[in-house]
Each structure stands twice: as structure tokens, then as C-alpha cells.
Design a protein around this motif. Structure first.
Motif, mmCIF file in Angstrom:
data_model
loop_
_atom_site.group_PDB
_atom_site.id
_atom_site.type_symbol
_atom_site.label_atom_id
_atom_site.label_comp_id
_atom_site.label_asym_id
_atom_site.label_seq_id
_atom_site.Cartn_x
_atom_site.Cartn_y
_atom_site.Cartn_z
ATOM 1 N N HIS A 169 0.276 4.124 -6.110
ATOM 2 C CA HIS A 169 0.750 2.749 -5.907
ATOM 3 C C HIS A 169 2.267 2.699 -5.823
ATOM 4 C CE1 HIS A 169 -3.058 0.483 -7.399
ATOM 5 N NE2 HIS A 169 -3.262 1.183 -6.313
ATOM 6 N N THR A 170 2.934 3.571 -6.555
ATOM 7 C CA THR A 170 4.386 3.627 -6.492
ATOM 8 C C THR A 170 4.842 4.074 -5.108
ATOM 9 O OG1 THR A 170 4.439 4.170 -8.836
ATOM 10 C CG2 THR A 170 6.445 4.583 -7.573
ATOM 11 N N LEU A 171 4.137 5.050 -4.544
ATOM 12 C CA LEU A 171 4.506 5.588 -3.241
ATOM 13 C C LEU A 171 4.112 4.654 -2.101
ATOM 14 C CD1 LEU A 171 5.522 7.983 -1.514
ATOM 15 C CD2 LEU A 171 3.185 8.859 -1.566
ATOM 16 N N LEU A 172 2.871 4.180 -2.105
ATOM 17 C CA LEU A 172 2.349 3.416 -0.984
ATOM 18 C C LEU A 172 2.444 1.906 -1.164
ATOM 19 C CD1 LEU A 172 -0.879 5.491 -0.307
ATOM 20 C CD2 LEU A 172 1.368 5.756 0.736
ATOM 21 N N GLY A 173 2.590 1.456 -2.394
ATOM 22 C CA GLY A 173 2.608 0.025 -2.656
ATOM 23 C C GLY A 173 1.200 -0.490 -2.908
ATOM 24 N N THR A 174 1.115 -1.563 -3.620
ATOM 25 C CA THR A 174 -0.183 -2.154 -3.894
ATOM 26 C C THR A 174 -0.602 -3.038 -2.729
ATOM 27 O OG1 THR A 174 0.753 -4.068 -4.983
ATOM 28 C CG2 THR A 174 0.292 -2.149 -6.374
ATOM 29 N N ARG A 175 -1.846 -3.448 -2.742
ATOM 30 C CA ARG A 175 -2.373 -4.317 -1.694
ATOM 31 C C ARG A 175 -1.593 -5.628 -1.660
ATOM 32 N NH1 ARG A 175 -6.762 -8.169 -1.141
ATOM 33 N NH2 ARG A 175 -7.770 -7.827 0.861
ATOM 34 N N ALA A 176 -1.324 -6.182 -2.823
ATOM 35 C CA ALA A 176 -0.578 -7.445 -2.890
ATOM 36 C C ALA A 176 0.839 -7.290 -2.336
ATOM 37 C CB ALA A 176 -0.529 -7.937 -4.339
ATOM 38 N N GLN A 177 1.479 -6.157 -2.612
ATOM 39 C CA GLN A 177 2.825 -5.927 -2.084
ATOM 40 C C GLN A 177 2.802 -5.801 -0.568
ATOM 41 O OE1 GLN A 177 3.721 -2.397 -4.301
ATOM 42 N NE2 GLN A 177 4.987 -3.496 -5.795
#
Length: 143
Positions: free
Chosen positions: A6-14
Motif C-alpha cells: 500500500h505504501t508503494l502502490l497506494g490504497t484504493r481510496a488514494q
């Protein structure tokens, strides 16, 4: 504890909260991504044969990286698909036999995996949720 993915790719909400670039910027990105996909196909054909099996893995990861770049840079699913179009068109030319009998992709497991598996990373990237000017892929907001 945060998930490193999630840090690398980002979360769905982001990803859904990211603004779309302006239309001229997206069009320029589509052209660059098409060329990157075509270049990736050309290089991947040689890399997968030269440094087998690590070259095959590298070529497939490169396909996925360009598709993910397109997804994040344009904010649309088309951004993930345009590199695949360039990749596939160059691959069609490289797969055709020449009158001299020369060919780029030899018969072998690595070549078959590259041809049949090269589209898979881009397809996976195209299924990720994105912002889109046509609201395709954006979940409906309940009032």
C-alpha cells in the motif's frame, strides 16, 4: 503496521481521490505510452532470449511497469491499455517470418511464455480501480 504494498502502490481510496490530468496532458501520455510499449516489445523479444530465464522475468515485469505507469499517469484504464497496443503491434511484426528465413522469436518455451504472458501484466493493471472521465471504474456514490 502499514502494508508495504500500500505504501508503494497506494490504497484504493488514494487512487480514486487523485485528480485527472488535463486532456492534452493525457493525450501526450497516451502517445508516450504507446511508444514505450512498442519499445518494450522490441527489447523484450531480445532480452528474453539473451538472458533466459531472468530476461523473460525482466521483460514481463517491464510490461507490467509500463502499464502501471500509464494507469497512474493518466488516471484511466486506457492508460494501462495503450502500452499493450504498442507492444502487440510490434510483436506482430516480429512474429512474421522474413523471406530470407530470419525470425526474431525462436520456437521455445521462453518465447511462448513471452508472447502468451506478455499481455497479462497490462490486463491486471487495467482492472485496478481508477479515476476516469467517463466514470468507468468509479464506484457509485450513495446519496
Amino acid at each position: 503496521m502499514s502494508n508495504p504494498l500500500h505504501t508503494l502502490l497506494g490504497t484504493r481510496a488514494q487512487r480514486l481521490a487523485e485528480p485527472l490530468p488535463a486532456r492534452p496532458v493525457r493525450i501526450a501520455w497516451y502517445a508516450v505510452l504507446f511508444l514505450l510499449g512498442a519499445l518494450g516489445s522490441l527489447c523484450g523479444c531480445f532480452v528474453q532470449a539473451l538472458w533466459s530465464p531472468a530476461g523473460l522475468v525482466f521483460a514481463l515485469i517491464a510490461n507490467g511497469a509500463v502499464s502501471y505507469l500509464g494507469l497512474r499517469a493518466t488516471g484511466t484504464k486506457l492508460g494501462a491499455g495503450v502500452p499493450l497496443i504498442g507492444w502487440f503491434l510490434v510483436l506482430l511484426v516480429l512474429l512474421s517470418p522474413r523471406p530470407e528465413g530470419d525470425f526474431v522469436l525462436a520456437n521455445g518455451l521462453d518465447s511462448y511464455v513471452y508472447v502468451l504472458g506478455g499481455w497479462l501484466p497490462g490486463l491486471i493493471c487495467a482492472t485496478l480501480p481508477t479515476r476516469s472521465p467517463f466514470t468507468f471504474g468509479i464506484p457509485r456514490q450513495r446519496d
